[in-house]
Motif scaffolding. Structure first.
Motif, PDB file in Angstrom:
ATOM      1  N   MET A  77      41.344  60.220  52.819  1.00 22.79           N
ATOM      2  CA  MET A  77      41.112  60.522  54.223  1.00 22.79           C
ATOM      3  C   MET A  77      40.283  59.411  54.851  1.00 22.79           C
ATOM      4  O   MET A  77      39.194  59.070  54.342  1.00 22.79           O
ATOM      5  CB  MET A  77      40.355  61.854  54.381  1.00 22.79           C
ATOM      6  N   GLU A  78      40.799  58.817  55.922  1.00 25.19           N
ATOM      7  CA  GLU A  78      39.973  57.906  56.702  1.00 25.19           C
ATOM      8  C   GLU A  78      38.943  58.722  57.465  1.00 25.19           C
ATOM      9  O   GLU A  78      39.253  59.774  58.025  1.00 25.19           O
ATOM     10  CB  GLU A  78      40.841  57.106  57.673  1.00 25.19           C
ATOM     11  N   MET A  79      37.716  58.243  57.479  1.00 23.90           N
ATOM     12  CA  MET A  79      36.608  58.993  58.066  1.00 23.90           C
ATOM     13  C   MET A  79      36.076  58.293  59.308  1.00 23.90           C
ATOM     14  O   MET A  79      36.194  57.062  59.447  1.00 23.90           O
ATOM     15  CB  MET A  79      35.479  59.140  57.037  1.00 23.90           C
ATOM     16  N   PRO A  80      35.469  59.031  60.241  1.00 25.49           N
ATOM     17  CA  PRO A  80      34.803  58.413  61.386  1.00 25.49           C
ATOM     18  C   PRO A  80      33.700  57.462  60.929  1.00 25.49           C
ATOM     19  O   PRO A  80      33.186  57.566  59.818  1.00 25.49           O
ATOM     20  CB  PRO A  80      34.237  59.610  62.164  1.00 25.49           C
ATOM     21  N   ALA A  81      33.318  56.549  61.812  1.00 25.04           N
ATOM     22  CA  ALA A  81      32.377  55.502  61.437  1.00 25.04           C
ATOM     23  C   ALA A  81      31.014  56.033  61.059  1.00 25.04           C
ATOM     24  O   ALA A  81      30.278  55.388  60.303  1.00 25.04           O
ATOM     25  CB  ALA A  81      32.246  54.497  62.592  1.00 25.04           C
ATOM     26  N   ASP A  82      30.610  57.202  61.570  1.00 26.41           N
ATOM     27  CA  ASP A  82      29.279  57.709  61.269  1.00 26.41           C
ATOM     28  C   ASP A  82      29.241  58.569  60.024  1.00 26.41           C
ATOM     29  O   ASP A  82      28.240  59.227  59.756  1.00 26.41           O
ATOM     30  CB  ASP A  82      28.750  58.501  62.467  1.00 26.41           C
ATOM     31  N   ALA A  83      30.311  58.589  59.237  1.00 28.92           N
ATOM     32  CA  ALA A  83      30.325  59.371  58.001  1.00 28.92           C
ATOM     33  C   ALA A  83      29.289  58.821  57.032  1.00 28.92           C
ATOM     34  O   ALA A  83      29.045  57.608  56.973  1.00 28.92           O
ATOM     35  CB  ALA A  83      31.718  59.353  57.381  1.00 28.92           C
TER      36      ALA A  83
END
Length: 1011
Positions: free
Chosen positions: A274-280
């Motif tokens: 899963m690609e995650m948002p930058a603030d993960a």
């Protein structure tokens, strides 16, 4: 990749059954206001006055109130003075002070230890609440109340001890020890608001990230019965489970390493990336294509390949979504079985030779049975016609209630002369009763119960634990159990279903099961609705947390009423407690021993805190890890009954958090929570469902879309009315001359004079015979005889759909039913005036003319005329009519009925009415003879009545009196011996023993000699 979440690190031991600890977790801080310090000061003053001032004042002004030495008998004769009252009052105040002090100590200990819910001081409800509020106000300005609170780290944990977070609203803001205080509620509300702001601020965080900042997460394999989900991933690595939609949008329809695609947020598989948002953030997040030294080379390659598919979303998405959707709708192979959603089982053809179907799952059933034909509906409630298990449970419970009321009425009235006929339902109640008769599938309920108990018994013999079952599907007569996790091969005759998480039992195999003496393994199963001819039963007590239901208030109430009614009356559980809050106060007549109504959420929380604590202790003391293992142990019939909570009104934010904490370990304890909500956003909800105005039950994250099963308010009131009217104590009838209710006249009286000869006479008591009609030719003769018997037993009329359901339990077409009615009308013929003897009333119900009579009608009429009609004031008429009535009794009802037919008699109470009626006749005739000293005639009448009612205590007691009137002690001793032999291990009833003590004081010592 090693897990670093609470699942693997939450316990201090590798043993999955080791005790799990709750670590105090910090709540979000909140600035102390001037008002907080004022409240703390006054709390300190109040505690000082109550703990120090009260005992000091008592010691100074009153002194020691108790005597200085042991009192003598002279003390009892002393005069009571004012000082005596003062001393007594002082003792009471000292006891109250001691109790309040104990409450304060308990609350302080719980506050500093952070163990969660404080212990309960016996009998100190109000005192402990006051102590809790004062201590909370005092500690509010310090670090204790602000920094420590029991967490929800156990929310959703498995039976093996694995843990996982619940939801954003409950995993990070948990109720403190003094959660009832407004200060704590404000703190939790601030935290929720901060989370919502954070989620809004990062709503577009993933899409705007630079390539070098892109982060990825790999879906982890299941641990225990719990599975990774996008909600949990968002909760752990984004701080808010509600941000799972961002992850879904970033990865929708992108090809995964195994070649499949993400088409639904609930359908994810272990190993997917899963690609995650930058603030993960978090230890499991991998930053690519930057260096990732802790990640294997294979995973780096997979992530690198996956990152190149980032521009896929502009094409091919629709097709992929449709493919995924079709696989899910069909219940076939493309549905992921490693996620925690409920899957539709694969269906077999209906005509596969594995037996018939139950009502509601019959593809061949006609509009007359399914309720889709407008011309044959006659206004019957469709909600009950389409709920075969609920209808069967209600019908069975109603029959039990009426039988109990019948015996209670007979045994409670002097001479047993109270009416033997329950009130005939009218209006909506009549329609609901007909709908129950048409829609009920008692055979399906019986097979479901046999199948589940048989499975439990077989697993116990093999020393295997019961698997955790999330849901059961009834599909084309087969039973599919959906397990929380694979549990190996099922015991025969069960088979593996479409994958390792489905166990399937064909109806033909279920019919071979026999009754077994074992506890019901899954009493929390309850019907929610249907999909593609399959009926879903959700196991409420196995859900790892709260099940929420959103929608309009009326729609929610209808679903809640259906769930409560089925749980209260179902046939596949032994016993349970159902607590309803915010609705259903009038549902308690359905099952007073099961249903309990509480006024508000506060009472619910107080009750469930105590029960949760008790069950945890009981499980620990018994050495069980869950109620499932406890149900197969030696105490299975006396322990581990489920407690299902149905809360229709949406709780406040504080109450919702408290309920979430209580539900964290509920699945292991056998407690289930179904909670209503307006918004659909309930903190701590493990499974979320929605009821639409169109009657659809939706649960997207579970993969469910059902035609909801509901019980609307109008039908709910009518069902309750049926049960209430069955209770003689609530009937409100005036008292008779003997203090009991007056005997009610039969619904149909026959002219018993010579001029009242019927045109058609049917003998139902004993062998079935018909006088006045030619026997029908062909194979339809038994069917027409059965139809006539049903009409004769219901002089008030029979709905055509009820007639069809009784004669063809598996369904029939309208034209076949109508053809039978026409043949029956032709067979019965017409009256002298040309009107048919079989006719329909204004409601469409089929009724018989008065010239068509049964011996049961004559029997009731003779008894009524002999005791309340002409025979009431004429001794000769009374004796003749009672004698004639007793002669009519030739055996049990329909003694020669063929096997496999007349199954509808199981829903009737005539099998209980007839013995009581015969007993009443025998008692009345015995009294008639004893008035003239004819003891032998009285004994003869009583013995004749005992042939049809051998267990009636009134007949035996009257037989003892009549035998005593013969003045033959040896004969009386013989009757007493026969009575004791019939009683067996149960022993004689108390009234019979008292009567024997009066008539034959030596009966106990003489029994051995007689035997």
């Amino acid at each position: 990749m090693a897990r670093s979440t609470s699942r693997s690190t939450g316990g201090g031991s590798s043993n999955p059954q080791s005790p799990r600890n709750r670590t105090p977790q910090p709540l979000p801080g909140r600035r102390r206001s001037f008002g907080d310090f004022v409240k703390a000061f006054f709390a300190f003053v109040a505690l000082t006055v109550l703990l120090v001032g009260v005992p000091g004042a008592l010691a100074y002004f009153v002194g020691w109130p108790l005597p200085g030495g042991a009192p003598s008998l002279d003390w009892l004769q002393q005069e009571i003075t004012a000082s005596t009252f003062i001393n007594v009052l002082t003792v009471v105040v000292w006891l109250a002070w001691a109790q309040f002090t104990a409450c304060v100590l308990v609350e302080i200990k719980a506050a500093f230890s952070g163990v969660g819910i404080p212990g309960r001081v016996p009998g100190a409800g109000g005192s402990q609440l006051l102590a809790r509020q004062l201590v909370a106000a005092l500690l509010l300005v310090g670090a204790t109340a602000a920094s420590f609170a029991p967490g929800l780290s156990q929310f959703g944990q498995s039976l093996e001890g694995n843990q996982k977070p619940a939801s954003a609203a409950s995993a990070h803001q948990t109720p403190g020890l003094f959660g009832q205080e407004q200060q704590q509620a404000a703190s939790a509300a601030d935290a929720l608001a901060a989370q919502a702001d954070q989620a809004a601020a990062h709503a577009d965080g993933g899409s705007g990230a630079k390539a070098g900042d892109t982060k990825y997460y790999r879906i982890q394999p299941p641990e225990g019965r719990h599975h990774d989900s996008l909600w949990e991933v968002a909760e752990r690595h984004l701080g808010d489970g509600r941000r799972y939609k961002e992850i879904y949008q970033l990865n929708k329809d992108r090809e995964q390493p195994d070649g499949s695609r993400l088409s639904e947020a609930s359908l994810i598989r272990p190993g997917w990336i899963m690609e995650m948002p930058a603030d993960a953030h978090g230890g499991e997040i991998v930053e690519m294509p930057d260096e990732a030294p802790k990640v294997s080379k294979d995973l780096q390659e997979q992530i690198s390949d996956y990152s190149k598919s980032g521009d896929h979303q502009q094409g091919g998405g629709e097709q992929g979504g449709e493919q995924g959707g079709s696989g899910h709708q069909g219940g076939g192979g493309s549905v992921d079985r490693d996620t925690a959603h409920i899957s539709l089982p694969e269906q077999r053809p209906a005509g596969d030779g594995h037996g018939g179907q139950g009502k509601g799952e019959q593809p061949h059933q006609t509009p007359a049975a399914t309720g889709t034909s407008d011309d044959s509906s006659f206004g019957l409630p469709e909600a009950l016609l389409g709920a075969p298990l609920l209808a069967a449970g209600l019908l069975l419970a109603l029959g039990r209630r009426r039988r109990h009321a019948l015996w209670q009425s007979a045994m409670g009235a002097a001479g047993g002369r109270r009416g033997m006929q329950p009130p005939t339902p009218t209006g909506d109640a009549a329609d609901v009763q007909d709908a129950l008769l048409v829609g009920a599938d008692p055979e399906g309920v019986r097979l479901l119960d046999l199948s589940l108990r048989g499975l439990a018994a077989t697993l116990a013999e093999e020393n295997r634990p019961l698997p955790t079952v999330y849901a059961a599907w009834l599909s084309n007569g087969d039973l599919h159990l959906q397990l929380a996790q694979p549990a190996g091969r099922p015991p025969a005759p069960w088979q593996l279903g479409q994958d390792q998480t489905f166990w399937m039992l064909a109806r033909a195999d279920a019919e071979r099961y026999e009754d077994v003496d074992t506890a019901a393994p899954y009493p929390g199963l309850v019907s929610l609705g249907t999909r593609d001819d399959s009926r879903l039963l959700l196991n409420l007590e196995s859900v790892p947390g709260i099940v929420s239901l959103s929608g309009s208030e009326a729609d929610r109430a209808a679903v809640f009423a259906s769930v409560a009614a089925e749980l209260a009356t179902n046939g596949w559980s032994d016993r349970m407690t159902i607590t309803v809050v915010g609705f259903g106060q009038d549902l308690t007549p359905l099952a007073p021993n099961r249903l309990r109504h509480l006024e508000d959420v506060e009472a619910l929380i107080e009750t469930m805190e105590a029960e949760t604590r008790q069950r945890r202790g009981a499980l620990g003391a018994a050495g069980h890890d869950s109620v499932l293992t406890g149900r197969t142990g030696p105490a299975q019939h006396t322990r581990w009954a489920p407690h299902l909570v149905l809360l229709a009104a949406e709780p406040s934010a504080d109450d919702a958090i408290k309920l979430a904490e209580l539900a964290a370990d509920a699945g292991r304890l056998g407690i289930g929570y179904l909670v209503g909500t307006e918004s659909g956003d309930l903190p701590g909800a493990a499974w979320e469902m929605e009821i639409t105005r169109a009657g659809k039950l939706l649960a997207p994250l579970l993969g469910l879309e059902l035609e909801a099963q509901a019980l609307p308010e109008a039908q709910q009131r009518a069902v309750v009315r049926l049960f209430s009217e069955a209770d003689p104590e609530s009937a409100g009838s005036p008292a008779g001359p003997d203090g009991g209710a007056p005997a009610a006249a039969p619904p149909f009286l026959v002219d018993v004079t010579e001029q009242g000869r019927p045109a058609v006479y049917a003998r139902l008591v004993g062998t079935y015979e018909i006088i006045g009609l030619e026997t029908p030719d062909g194979e339809r003769s038994p069917l027409m005889h059965e139809a006539l018997a049903l009409l004769l037993l219901h002089r008030e009329g029979v709905h055509p759909r009820v007639l069809a359901s009784a004669l063809w339990p598996r369904g029939v077409t309208d034209d076949v039913r109508d053809a039978l009615v026409d043949r029956l009308r032709e067979w019965l013929g017409t009256e002298p005036d040309g009107s048919p003897r079989l006719r329909a009333d204004r409601t469409g119900r089929l009724t018989l003319a008065k010239s068509v009579v049964s011996d049961l009608d004559v029997l009731r009429s003779l008894y009524h005329e002999g005791t309340q009609g002409r025979g009431a004031n004429n001794r000769a008429v009374r004796g003749r009519m009672l004698t004639d009535a007793l002669v009519l009794v030739r055996g049990p009802l329909l003694a020669d009925r063929p096997q496999g037919r007349y199954a509808w008699l199981t829903h009737e109470i005539i099998d209980a009415q007839l013995p009581l009626l015969v007993a009443d006749i025998g008692l009345a005739l015995s009294e008639f003879h004893l008035e003239k000293g004819r003891a032998e005639k009285a004994i003869e009448a009583l013995n004749a009545a005992l042939g049809s009612a051998p267990g009636d205590e009134r007949l035996w007691n009257e037989l003892l009196r009549a035998t005593h009137a013969t003045e033959d002690p040896a004969r009386l001793q013989q009757v007493a011996a026969d009575l004791v032999t019939r009683s067996g291990a149960r022993g004689l009833p108390p009234r019979t023993e008292a009567l024997l003590d009066e008539l034959l004081p030596t009966w106990r010592s003489g029994l051995t000699a007689v035997s």
